[in-house]
Write a protein that holds these residues in place. Sequence first.
Motif, PDB file in Angstrom:
ATOM      1  N   ALA A  12       0.850  -1.184   0.000  1.00  0.00           N
ATOM      2  CA  ALA A  12       0.000   0.000   0.000  1.00  0.00           C
ATOM      3  C   ALA A  12       0.888   1.236   0.000  1.00  0.00           C
ATOM      4  O   ALA A  12       2.061   1.164   0.311  1.00  0.00           O
ATOM      5  CB  ALA A  12      -0.885   0.002   1.232  1.00  0.00           C
ATOM      6  N   ARG A 117      -3.466   5.359   5.770  1.00  0.00           N
ATOM      7  CA  ARG A 117      -3.116   3.955   5.508  1.00  0.00           C
ATOM      8  C   ARG A 117      -1.915   3.452   6.293  1.00  0.00           C
ATOM      9  O   ARG A 117      -1.240   2.536   5.849  1.00  0.00           O
ATOM     10  CB  ARG A 117      -2.866   3.733   4.015  1.00  0.00           C
ATOM     11  CG  ARG A 117      -4.062   4.104   3.191  1.00  0.00           C
ATOM     12  CD  ARG A 117      -3.929   3.648   1.804  1.00  0.00           C
ATOM     13  NE  ARG A 117      -5.155   3.959   1.083  1.00  0.00           N
ATOM     14  CZ  ARG A 117      -5.453   3.472  -0.083  1.00  0.00           C
ATOM     15  NH1 ARG A 117      -4.658   2.624  -0.658  1.00  0.00           N
ATOM     16  NH2 ARG A 117      -6.563   3.802  -0.667  1.00  0.00           N
TER      17      ARG A 117
ATOM     18  N   GLY B  54      -9.647  -1.792   4.293  1.00  0.00           N
ATOM     19  CA  GLY B  54      -8.327  -1.976   4.905  1.00  0.00           C
ATOM     20  C   GLY B  54      -8.272  -1.529   6.352  1.00  0.00           C
ATOM     21  O   GLY B  54      -7.197  -1.233   6.878  1.00  0.00           O
ATOM     22  N   VAL B  57      -7.980  -6.748   9.208  1.00  0.00           N
ATOM     23  CA  VAL B  57      -7.547  -7.864   8.363  1.00  0.00           C
ATOM     24  C   VAL B  57      -8.344  -9.107   8.745  1.00  0.00           C
ATOM     25  O   VAL B  57      -8.704  -9.292   9.911  1.00  0.00           O
ATOM     26  CB  VAL B  57      -6.039  -8.149   8.510  1.00  0.00           C
ATOM     27  CG1 VAL B  57      -5.220  -7.042   7.903  1.00  0.00           C
ATOM     28  CG2 VAL B  57      -5.656  -8.352   9.951  1.00  0.00           C
ATOM     29  N   VAL B  70      -5.175  -9.256  -0.675  1.00  0.00           N
ATOM     30  CA  VAL B  70      -4.953  -8.456   0.529  1.00  0.00           C
ATOM     31  C   VAL B  70      -4.372  -9.370   1.588  1.00  0.00           C
ATOM     32  O   VAL B  70      -4.914 -10.437   1.863  1.00  0.00           O
ATOM     33  CB  VAL B  70      -6.269  -7.834   1.030  1.00  0.00           C
ATOM     34  CG1 VAL B  70      -6.045  -7.109   2.343  1.00  0.00           C
ATOM     35  CG2 VAL B  70      -6.812  -6.886  -0.011  1.00  0.00           C
ATOM     36  N   ALA B  75      -3.816  -2.926   4.846  1.00  0.00           N
ATOM     37  CA  ALA B  75      -3.453  -2.284   3.598  1.00  0.00           C
ATOM     38  C   ALA B  75      -4.360  -2.749   2.487  1.00  0.00           C
ATOM     39  O   ALA B  75      -4.677  -3.923   2.378  1.00  0.00           O
ATOM     40  CB  ALA B  75      -2.006  -2.613   3.244  1.00  0.00           C
ATOM     41  N   VAL B  76      -4.814  -1.825   1.687  1.00  0.00           N
ATOM     42  CA  VAL B  76      -5.572  -2.165   0.497  1.00  0.00           C
ATOM     43  C   VAL B  76      -4.957  -1.395  -0.663  1.00  0.00           C
ATOM     44  O   VAL B  76      -4.263  -0.404  -0.452  1.00  0.00           O
ATOM     45  CB  VAL B  76      -7.063  -1.802   0.640  1.00  0.00           C
ATOM     46  CG1 VAL B  76      -7.746  -2.711   1.621  1.00  0.00           C
ATOM     47  CG2 VAL B  76      -7.217  -0.352   1.035  1.00  0.00           C
TER      48      VAL B  76
END
Lengths: 451, 317
Positions: A12, A117, B54, B57, B70, B75-76
């Motif tokens: 990411a 993120r 995201g 998980v 994923v 995180a995506v």
Amino acid sequence: MTTTVTPPAVEARPAPVLRGYRFELVKLLSQWRIRVLLLACWIAPAGFVAAVSLQSVLPADTVFGRWMHATGWAGSLVVLDFSRSWALPLLTALVAGDVFAAEDRLGTWRHLLVAVRSPRRIFVSKGLASLTVLLLLVAGLAGSSIAGGLAAVGNHPLVGLDGHLLAPADAAGTVLLSWACVLAPTLAFAAIGLLGSVALGRSTMGLLMPALLAFALQLAQLLPLPVAVRLALPSHAFLAWRGLFTGPAQTGPLFIGLAVSLAWAVVATVAAYHLFLRRDFTDLTYDGSGRRVLVAGALPLAALVLLTFAVVTATTPAKGSGIERAKVEGSLATAYAHLYRMQTRELHRPDVTEAQLRATASCDKGGSRVADQGPGNDWRCVVSWHLPGATAVGTAIYQLDVTADGRYVADGDGPKEVNGYFQVRTSTGDAPNPLWQFDGNVDLLASTSKD
Amino acid sequence: MHESPAVRGRRIKKSFGDVVALDGVDLDVAAGQVHGLVGPNGAGKTTLLGLLLGLAVADGGELEILGTPVGRTLAVPDGVAGFVDGPGLYPSLTARQNLSALASLRGYDAGRGVDDALEQVGLTDVADDRIRGFSLGMRQRLGLAAALLTRPRLLVLDEPANGLDPAGKHHVHRVITGLAADGVAVVLSSHRMDDLAALCSEVTVLATGRVVFSGPVTKLAAESGALDYRLLTSDTAAARRVALDTPGIRVPSGGDRVQRPDADVLVVRGAVPAVEELVVRLVRAEVAVRELAPVVAPLEAAFLALTGAVPTDEEVS
């Protein structure tokens, strides 16, 4: 049974820390509370110092308060002494203590996480942004109080805590250094704020943690604790800057105080960081956990206090309260000699030097049945000095109120021609006799080689 | 060339302590599709949306988003945007500042892009107002604008029409269908079955962490089976007799006690063919049918049936 498959993690692209930092800063500075604080810190100290400096009665119970008529630098130190008690812990509570909790209150964690993120970067950005705002606030307190003092009284020499005169340039440097020194404990309290904010979420307790800790440590500082315990607490660095105003500077307690404060800042920040990374952001009902604070925050910090205590005990000559008869006598005699010279100049008498005066002090605490050590207002000292060309030895009596942090106020008890209350003419106007009442500071860590 | 789906989930599992939020969920969303997620409270919708964004998980299973697996980190891929549990906005900032900050965080043009996004959701006039004074509907629209800023290929929205007035809802629907027409995959959750019917081509129904239905909306409606209908006639007693004689029609106990301010209403239960037969018989019996409508819309009835929340006869009455 469902097989857990672990595919390769997606790379990411988290938002850069600089952008996150800017965003956090914008958010903080857009809050009316922070704006009011900034305004107050940049304006109020100047007004306060200017107003008090123009009064006939000075805050003599605060360190350097009695010199506010004499120099503009004293006002800033009065503000510093007041700030270290309440203002700085409160500022850390309002800034760092709320920086994570605000997201809980607004329900914006998920939004932020989707945007940035990276919980790590969010933590770093928030920490840096709150640190920036705190620095701005402290800079405001320092700059504003200095400006107010200089504007109202002027740039004159400052009398140190051992009576010696600091030239304006030295005073400026030492005052700025003192403000820089309190940044370390401010960081420690800010880290406690971060920890509370992360661990307790929306709970008010998170916001109040730095203030409550400051209150508890203030109470502890009032107690006659062993000096090793005092030095192991992060609040000691809030007091240790006073040692910069003696000659030589009392650097031992200052360095230990700074190191302890920074250690607290690191431990609390690391604890907050780990708690934050372990947080489940999909749990809407998350409202912090007192147990987590205890396990991840309080226990490591308590261990740090014990470790510091052990190190200070093993590596320094510190014992008991750190306030002993020989130290008090040495400090008082030195201060008396410096201030005697000052009085001599102000009374336009022939100049003498400290070496010529050969001032000594003999102190007793509470009579013969009490050990001559520890804080108390029952110290009674007799100062003796020699005048050049005279065989007689002069003596003056002082009552000393020594507090547990090493600070004392010496109150002249005769003869009145020497240390009684009368006005003397100085370059900045009439002022009380400098030998009448003065402040001093005992080095809690100094070894006593004489009795 | 075969294009990979926007979302492909297989046997996704997620637990919070002892609570199983998702238990082997499969999900497929194609590009350009508006896919509805529906289920009772606690069914796992928010958890699933959180995985897509995201925010969490999965404990097990496979999840591919925009063709990329994923993993075990939060995180995506780029190209995913949206919100769950309301748009996260900062009340002390203006609408423009909120969007500009977000655009800056994600490295997008904070000037033109912000203006376009605000225009798309109809908030240009209040762009420089602090959102402290915004209504819930305005915040929802601003949240949508925030998601649009990043030009997503997968848009994840939790109750996007929540708090919107009819005009606002129409506006948001237009934006979503427009995005889908441009090839954006949209996954949205809603409790409003009419919203889902209006927007979605496919729906996934979740109940206690499991998928109980997944497919086209039209197919979901067919899952409803026998429905309850409110029947208003010129002669309630006669209509009741006819209904009882009609094969496939039941009159739930107390069904003829339903009162409306203006008339008696009879509730009958049956599948569509049986209800059609009832109408024919009523006409033959010279009982005029003034109103015939399902008590619960077919989609909603299907949802209630699938999730085990079908009301009892007493509740119906």
